[in-house]
Enzyme design. Structure first.
Site, PDB file in Angstrom:
ATOM      1  N   HIS A 225       0.851  -1.199   0.000  1.00 14.18           N
ATOM      2  CA  HIS A 225       0.000   0.000   0.000  1.00 14.18           C
ATOM      3  C   HIS A 225       0.875   1.233   0.000  1.00 14.18           C
ATOM      4  O   HIS A 225       1.718   1.402   0.880  1.00 14.18           O
ATOM      5  CB  HIS A 225      -0.925   0.004   1.220  1.00 14.18           C
ATOM      6  CG  HIS A 225      -2.171  -0.794   1.014  1.00 14.18           C
ATOM      7  ND1 HIS A 225      -3.280  -0.673   1.820  1.00 14.18           N
ATOM      8  CD2 HIS A 225      -2.479  -1.740   0.092  1.00 14.18           C
ATOM      9  CE1 HIS A 225      -4.227  -1.490   1.407  1.00 14.18           C
ATOM     10  NE2 HIS A 225      -3.767  -2.148   0.346  1.00 14.18           N
TER      11      HIS A 225
ATOM     12  N   TYR B 145      -9.286   5.402   7.449  1.00 14.80           N
ATOM     13  CA  TYR B 145      -9.432   5.727   8.872  1.00 14.80           C
ATOM     14  C   TYR B 145     -10.490   6.826   8.957  1.00 14.80           C
ATOM     15  O   TYR B 145     -10.302   7.892   8.377  1.00 14.80           O
ATOM     16  CB  TYR B 145      -8.118   6.236   9.448  1.00 14.80           C
ATOM     17  CG  TYR B 145      -7.026   5.197   9.590  1.00 14.80           C
ATOM     18  CD1 TYR B 145      -6.176   4.913   8.522  1.00 14.80           C
ATOM     19  CD2 TYR B 145      -6.826   4.533  10.792  1.00 14.80           C
ATOM     20  CE1 TYR B 145      -5.162   3.970   8.645  1.00 14.80           C
ATOM     21  CE2 TYR B 145      -5.815   3.581  10.934  1.00 14.80           C
ATOM     22  CZ  TYR B 145      -4.992   3.308   9.853  1.00 14.80           C
ATOM     23  OH  TYR B 145      -3.993   2.372   9.983  1.00 14.80           O
TER      24      TYR B 145
ATOM     25  N   PRO C 184      -3.931   0.260  18.628  1.00 14.53           N
ATOM     26  CA  PRO C 184      -3.718  -0.258  17.268  1.00 14.53           C
ATOM     27  C   PRO C 184      -3.863   0.773  16.151  1.00 14.53           C
ATOM     28  O   PRO C 184      -3.555   0.485  15.005  1.00 14.53           O
ATOM     29  CB  PRO C 184      -4.809  -1.330  17.154  1.00 14.53           C
ATOM     30  CG  PRO C 184      -5.854  -0.911  18.119  1.00 14.53           C
ATOM     31  CD  PRO C 184      -5.108  -0.265  19.258  1.00 14.53           C
TER      32      PRO C 184
ATOM     33  N   LYS D 279       1.414  -0.090  15.046  1.00 17.80           N
ATOM     34  CA  LYS D 279       2.843  -0.093  15.378  1.00 17.80           C
ATOM     35  C   LYS D 279       3.278  -1.287  16.215  1.00 17.80           C
ATOM     36  O   LYS D 279       4.489  -1.519  16.364  1.00 17.80           O
ATOM     37  CB  LYS D 279       3.199   1.202  16.128  1.00 17.80           C
ATOM     38  CG  LYS D 279       3.054   2.451  15.280  1.00 17.80           C
ATOM     39  CD  LYS D 279       4.018   2.448  14.134  1.00 17.80           C
ATOM     40  CE  LYS D 279       3.863   3.622  13.220  1.00 17.80           C
ATOM     41  NZ  LYS D 279       4.311   3.301  11.850  1.00 17.80           N
TER      42      LYS D 279
ATOM     43  N   TYR E 210       3.890   6.875   9.713  1.00 18.03           N
ATOM     44  CA  TYR E 210       3.057   5.708   9.391  1.00 18.03           C
ATOM     45  C   TYR E 210       3.881   4.624   8.692  1.00 18.03           C
ATOM     46  O   TYR E 210       3.781   3.447   9.037  1.00 18.03           O
ATOM     47  CB  TYR E 210       1.872   6.117   8.521  1.00 18.03           C
ATOM     48  CG  TYR E 210       0.802   5.043   8.433  1.00 18.03           C
ATOM     49  CD1 TYR E 210       0.898   4.027   7.495  1.00 18.03           C
ATOM     50  CD2 TYR E 210      -0.284   5.031   9.286  1.00 18.03           C
ATOM     51  CE1 TYR E 210      -0.058   3.029   7.412  1.00 18.03           C
ATOM     52  CE2 TYR E 210      -1.260   4.044   9.220  1.00 18.03           C
ATOM     53  CZ  TYR E 210      -1.134   3.043   8.274  1.00 18.03           C
ATOM     54  OH  TYR E 210      -2.085   2.054   8.202  1.00 18.03           O
TER      55      TYR E 210
HETATM   56  C1  PHB Z   1      -5.714  -4.397  10.693  1.00 18.97           C
HETATM   57  O1  PHB Z   1      -5.700  -4.676   9.485  1.00 18.97           O
HETATM   58  O2  PHB Z   1      -6.086  -5.215  11.549  1.00 18.97           O
HETATM   59  C2  PHB Z   1      -5.268  -3.032  11.116  1.00 18.97           C
HETATM   60  C3  PHB Z   1      -4.822  -2.149  10.163  1.00 18.97           C
HETATM   61  C4  PHB Z   1      -4.418  -0.869  10.544  1.00 18.97           C
HETATM   62  C5  PHB Z   1      -4.468  -0.503  11.868  1.00 18.97           C
HETATM   63  C6  PHB Z   1      -4.886  -1.416  12.827  1.00 18.97           C
HETATM   64  C7  PHB Z   1      -5.297  -2.692  12.447  1.00 18.97           C
HETATM   65  O3  PHB Z   1      -4.093   0.726  12.220  1.00 18.97           O
END
Ligand code: PHB
Ligand code: APR
Length: 393
Positions: free
Chosen positions: A72, A201, A293, A297, A384
């Protein structure tokens, strides 16, 4: 039993360390409380920073990741009915992340360990680490109901937040930093195509939402929920309806729904222990720090910890150097605190904190600023994709 490095925990930290050490001719034994099936069955996050991808490629545990993982180059922030893309690749000189489940990373590492003759004792819970202020620390553990001990030169506590390693150190020798967030994440895993080719997000007045994936046919979605919520309160339809409400219309329309494969609630906390070394006992991964989460990280910090620890142990065994062992804790913590800061900032920006409307206006203003400022987006992208590992030699 005797070995050079005794490792507690067969999660990503313990497995990666053991493989890195073997490649330097250093012997290790892993003690894991759970069964192999249990460890391989855990559903966890799935975003690998560039540094973690490079490390897995360096140790040759990348074949399936490179074949099945999805690169990505950007992700989206959704707020106030709109979306803003963070072009990580463009803003960081070509870096990206890899979407590849932590469950898969753990399976690949276990297979690689066993294929290389690595020793992993499952259902062998460590009870305590003793004599770690000497050069012969011992791990007291249980196996088939009887107490045993593993004598080592060094012990690596890679046993997570609830493990025995950190608990073996008297509280007055530890400095603990902790923040519990007043909400959780309700997550669903389903065999449906992702709503978008990149992660979304979402900041919404009803609460946070995240659209993620494991493949082009398996999706992972999260919505912010209260801490006293329970999976039993949620039918699949109720989940999909609430998720749809929190997404911009263009995404909500495209959402493909289906039956859950798994649904669970995760609490959010920021936690750090200092230092990460006590004599011949070293902590790595979740045993030393936990991040919410939001920034994905957790696994990546475990990888950078063991990158530094493996280099320090290699310098000791190959050159009898102790300076890197002495600098492990401060070096690892420098990167840990930056990731803890970024995860706290991203969590604070995207989640609903009660009915504090002023706070929500401030969040929207910061998101609008991010959408319009290359400088702000660059700072976000740098964090990120993962800050570089420090030179440690
Ligand atoms: C996930 O794919 O479980 C995931 C992806 C990004 C995040 C947290 C979890 O920030
Ligand atoms: N004895 C032996 N093993 C133990 C003990 C014990 N007393 N206590 C815990 N363990 C094992 C757990 O069963 C688990 O398999 O230690 C392992 C720790 O693994 P993780 O929790 O995955 O932690 P870590 O390897 O540091 O990886 C960090 O995992 O939880 C995610 O989000 C987190 O992504 C991060 C990553």
């Amino acid at each position: 039993m005797r070995t050079q490095v005794g490792i507690i925990g067969s999660g990503p930290a313990g497995l990666l360390l053991s493989h890195l050490l073997q490649q330097q001719g250093i012997e290790s034994v892993i003690l894991e409380r759970q069964s192999r099936i249990h460890v391989e069955g855990r559903i966890r996050a799935g975003v690998l920073e560039q540094g973690t991808v490079n490390l897995l490629q360096q140790i040759g545990v990348n074949e399936r990741m490179d074949r099945e993982g999805i690169v990505h180059e950007g992700f989206a922030l959704a707020f106030a009915g709109r979306k803003a893309r963070i072009d990580m690749h463009g803003l960081t000189g070509g870096n990206a992340v890899m979407i590849y489940g932590q469950t898969e990373v753990t399976r690949d590492l276990i297979n690689a360990r066993l294929a290389a003759g690595g020793v992993i004792h499952y259902e062998a819970p460590a009870v305590a680490v003793e004599d770690y202020l000497t050069d012969q620390p011992r791990i007291i553990y249980e196996q088939n109901g009887s107490p045993k001990e593993l004598i080592c030169d060094f012990v690596a506590g890679c046993d997570g937040y609830h493990g025995a390693a950190r608990r073996s150190v008297p509280e007055n020798k530890l400095q603990l930093f902790e923040k519990i967030y007043p909400f959780g994440w309700l997550g669903i895993l389903a065999d449906v195509p992702p709503v978008d080719h990149e992660l979304i997000y979402a900041n919404h007045e009803r609460g946070f939402a995240l659209c993620s994936m494991r493949s082009h046919t398996r999706s992972r979605y999260y919505i912010q929920c209260s801490l006293d919520d329970s999976v039993d309160h949620w039918t699949d339809d109720a989940f999909w309806d609430e998720l749809r409400r929190r997404l911009p219309p263009e995404s909500a329309e495209k959402l493909v729904t289906g039956p859950r494969l798994e649904m669970s609630i995760a609490p959010l906390r920021s936690f750090v222990v200092e230092p990460m070394r006590f004599g011949t006992l070293f902590l790595a991964g979740d045993a030393a720090h936990i991040v919410p989460p939001t920034g994905a990280k957790g696994l990546n910090l475990a990888a950078s910890d063991v990158y530094y620890l493996a280099r320090a142990l290699t310098a000791f065994y190959t050159e009898k150097r102790t300076d890197l062992l002495d600098r492990y804790s401060e070096t690892a913590l420098r990167r840990v605190w930056k990731a803890v800061r970024f995860s706290w900032w991203f969590t604070t920006l995207m989640h609903k904190f009660g009915d504090d409307l002023l706070n929500h206006r401030l969040q929207l203003a910061e998101l609008d600023y991010l959408a319009g400022s290359t400088a702000a987006r660059t700072a976000m992208a740098e964090n990120y994709v993962g800050l570089p590992f420090e030179k440690f030699e």
